[in-house]
Design a protein around this motif. Structure first.
Motif, PDB file in Angstrom:
ATOM      1  N   ALA A 115      -1.632   0.021   2.939  1.00 41.03           N
ATOM      2  CA  ALA A 115      -1.752   0.867   4.126  1.00 41.03           C
ATOM      3  C   ALA A 115      -2.650   2.068   3.843  1.00 41.03           C
ATOM      4  CB  ALA A 115      -0.363   1.333   4.580  1.00 41.03           C
ATOM      5  N   GLY A 149      -6.161   2.786   5.622  1.00 41.03           N
ATOM      6  CA  GLY A 149      -6.305   4.039   6.342  1.00 41.03           C
ATOM      7  C   GLY A 149      -7.515   4.842   5.905  1.00 41.03           C
ATOM      8  N   ILE A 186      -3.339  12.963   4.121  1.00 35.46           N
ATOM      9  CA  ILE A 186      -2.568  11.716   4.185  1.00 35.46           C
ATOM     10  C   ILE A 186      -1.092  12.048   4.088  1.00 35.46           C
ATOM     11  CG2 ILE A 186      -2.180   9.458   3.127  1.00 35.46           C
ATOM     12  CD1 ILE A 186      -4.986   9.874   1.774  1.00 35.46           C
ATOM     13  N   SER A 227      -2.991  -1.665  12.625  1.00 37.57           N
ATOM     14  CA  SER A 227      -1.854  -2.333  11.990  1.00 37.57           C
ATOM     15  C   SER A 227      -2.209  -3.771  11.702  1.00 37.57           C
ATOM     16  CB  SER A 227      -0.612  -2.266  12.892  1.00 37.57           C
ATOM     17  OG  SER A 227      -0.812  -3.072  14.036  1.00 37.57           O
ATOM     18  N   LEU A 268      -3.834  11.343   8.489  1.00 37.37           N
ATOM     19  CA  LEU A 268      -3.541   9.911   8.466  1.00 37.37           C
ATOM     20  C   LEU A 268      -2.066   9.736   8.148  1.00 37.37           C
ATOM     21  CD1 LEU A 268      -4.220   6.836   8.195  1.00 37.37           C
ATOM     22  CD2 LEU A 268      -4.900   7.330   5.831  1.00 37.37           C
ATOM     23  N   SER A 269      -1.303   9.216   9.112  1.00 42.77           N
ATOM     24  CA  SER A 269       0.122   8.926   8.909  1.00 42.77           C
ATOM     25  C   SER A 269       0.271   7.428   8.713  1.00 42.77           C
ATOM     26  CB  SER A 269       0.948   9.391  10.113  1.00 42.77           C
ATOM     27  OG  SER A 269       0.793  10.778  10.320  1.00 42.77           O
ATOM     28  N   LEU A 270       1.033   7.051   7.697  1.00 43.12           N
ATOM     29  CA  LEU A 270       1.125   5.645   7.302  1.00 43.12           C
ATOM     30  C   LEU A 270       2.560   5.161   7.259  1.00 43.12           C
ATOM     31  CD1 LEU A 270      -1.308   6.105   4.325  1.00 43.12           C
ATOM     32  CD2 LEU A 270      -1.844   4.763   6.366  1.00 43.12           C
ATOM     33  N   ASP A 308       2.699  10.084   3.859  1.00 38.74           N
ATOM     34  CA  ASP A 308       3.390   8.812   3.662  1.00 38.74           C
ATOM     35  C   ASP A 308       4.858   9.116   3.405  1.00 38.74           C
ATOM     36  OD1 ASP A 308       4.368   6.315   2.288  1.00 38.74           O
ATOM     37  OD2 ASP A 308       2.296   5.730   2.651  1.00 38.74           O
ATOM     38  N   ARG A 332     -10.641   3.182   7.133  1.00 42.85           N
ATOM     39  CA  ARG A 332     -10.849   3.452   8.556  1.00 42.85           C
ATOM     40  C   ARG A 332     -11.405   4.867   8.744  1.00 42.85           C
ATOM     41  NH1 ARG A 332      -8.752   1.408  13.473  1.00 42.85           N
ATOM     42  NH2 ARG A 332      -8.693  -0.550  12.310  1.00 42.85           N
ATOM     43  N   ALA A 333     -10.886   5.813   7.968  1.00 45.90           N
ATOM     44  CA  ALA A 333     -11.370   7.191   8.060  1.00 45.90           C
ATOM     45  C   ALA A 333     -12.840   7.277   7.672  1.00 45.90           C
ATOM     46  CB  ALA A 333     -10.534   8.099   7.164  1.00 45.90           C
ATOM     47  N   GLY A 346      -1.175   2.456  10.503  1.00 45.06           N
ATOM     48  CA  GLY A 346      -1.310   3.910  10.468  1.00 45.06           C
ATOM     49  C   GLY A 346      -1.930   4.446  11.738  1.00 45.06           C
ATOM     50  N   ILE A 403      -4.484   7.899  12.887  1.00 49.93           N
ATOM     51  CA  ILE A 403      -5.258   9.068  12.479  1.00 49.93           C
ATOM     52  C   ILE A 403      -5.339  10.008  13.677  1.00 49.93           C
ATOM     53  CG2 ILE A 403      -7.496   9.934  11.692  1.00 49.93           C
ATOM     54  CD1 ILE A 403      -7.946   7.294  10.274  1.00 49.93           C
TER      55      ILE A 403
END
Length: 198
Positions: free
Chosen positions: A93, A97, A111, A78, A49-51, A113, A100-101, A64, A66
């Motif tokens: 965020a 995220g 993760i 977003s 997961l990139s935020l 960040d 959502r995961a 983010g 995934i």
């Protein structure tokens, strides 16, 4: 000494050249090597997961992406928010995220960040600001529901999506509708493209 007709920056540059040329010394200029970074795929069976979050005069945005262990994007999210604190946006965020995961039944989550402060707080390396204690506590409790999780800091350039602020412009669409440029960026990340750190 003035050099007429040149903008100030160019004038300073020309003055330096004149001084160097008339100094009688040989000058060796050393340039710092450029530092690069790249996005790396998560381990086998892990999802990354990139935020990112951004804040300007009018509003804030966060989002983010995934990706699976092959570097394929499986979801992008977003939203815009009226928050006036970038720290709160970064935490929001993360909360969005990881929620959502969970919805996608992801068990092992990595993760990333670009806020070192947020990463250190989640890792327990920095004190939690008292105003955000409840928010951080909720994030930590949710993370306990994963089989495995970890969080790390990434340079902003390592996630080009964040650098270009794609995920902070309300791009709430299914992946098949992603723009060609966005897909090219994701593919560049997957291939290990090296970005120059600013």
């Amino acid at each position: 000494m003035r050099i007429n007709g040149l903008p100030l920056d160019e004038e300073k540059s020309e003055l330096r050249k004149i001084i160097v040329a008339n100094s009688g010394y040989k000058w060796i200029l050393k340039c710092k090597p450029q530092k690069t970074c790249r996005w790396t795929k998560p381990e086998l069976g892990e999802f990354k997961l990139s935020l990112d979050a951004s804040l300007d005069e009018n509003s804030g945005g966060l989002g983010g992406i995934i990706r699976n262990d092959e570097g394929m994007a499986i979801t992008i999210f977003s939203t815009n928010t009226p928050s006036e604190e970038i720290f709160e946006l970064e935490l929001t965020a993360i909360r969005m995220g990881i929620n959502r995961a969970q919805e996608m039944n992801i068990k092992r989550l990595r993760i990333e960040d670009n806020s070192l402060l947020v990463v250190n707080i989640i890792q327990g390396l920095s004190p939690i600001p008292w105003k955000k204690h409840m928010m951080v506590h909720q994030i930590l409790e949710t993370l306990k529901e994963f089989e495995a999780w970890r969080i790390s800091h990434t340079w902003r350039e390592a996630d080009y999506l964040s650098k270009r602020n794609y995920i902070c412009k309300g791009l709430n669409f299914p992946l098949p509708l992603a723009t060609l440029e966005l897909l090219e960026i994701i593919n560049s990340d997957r291939s290990g493209f090296e970005y120059i750190r600013m």
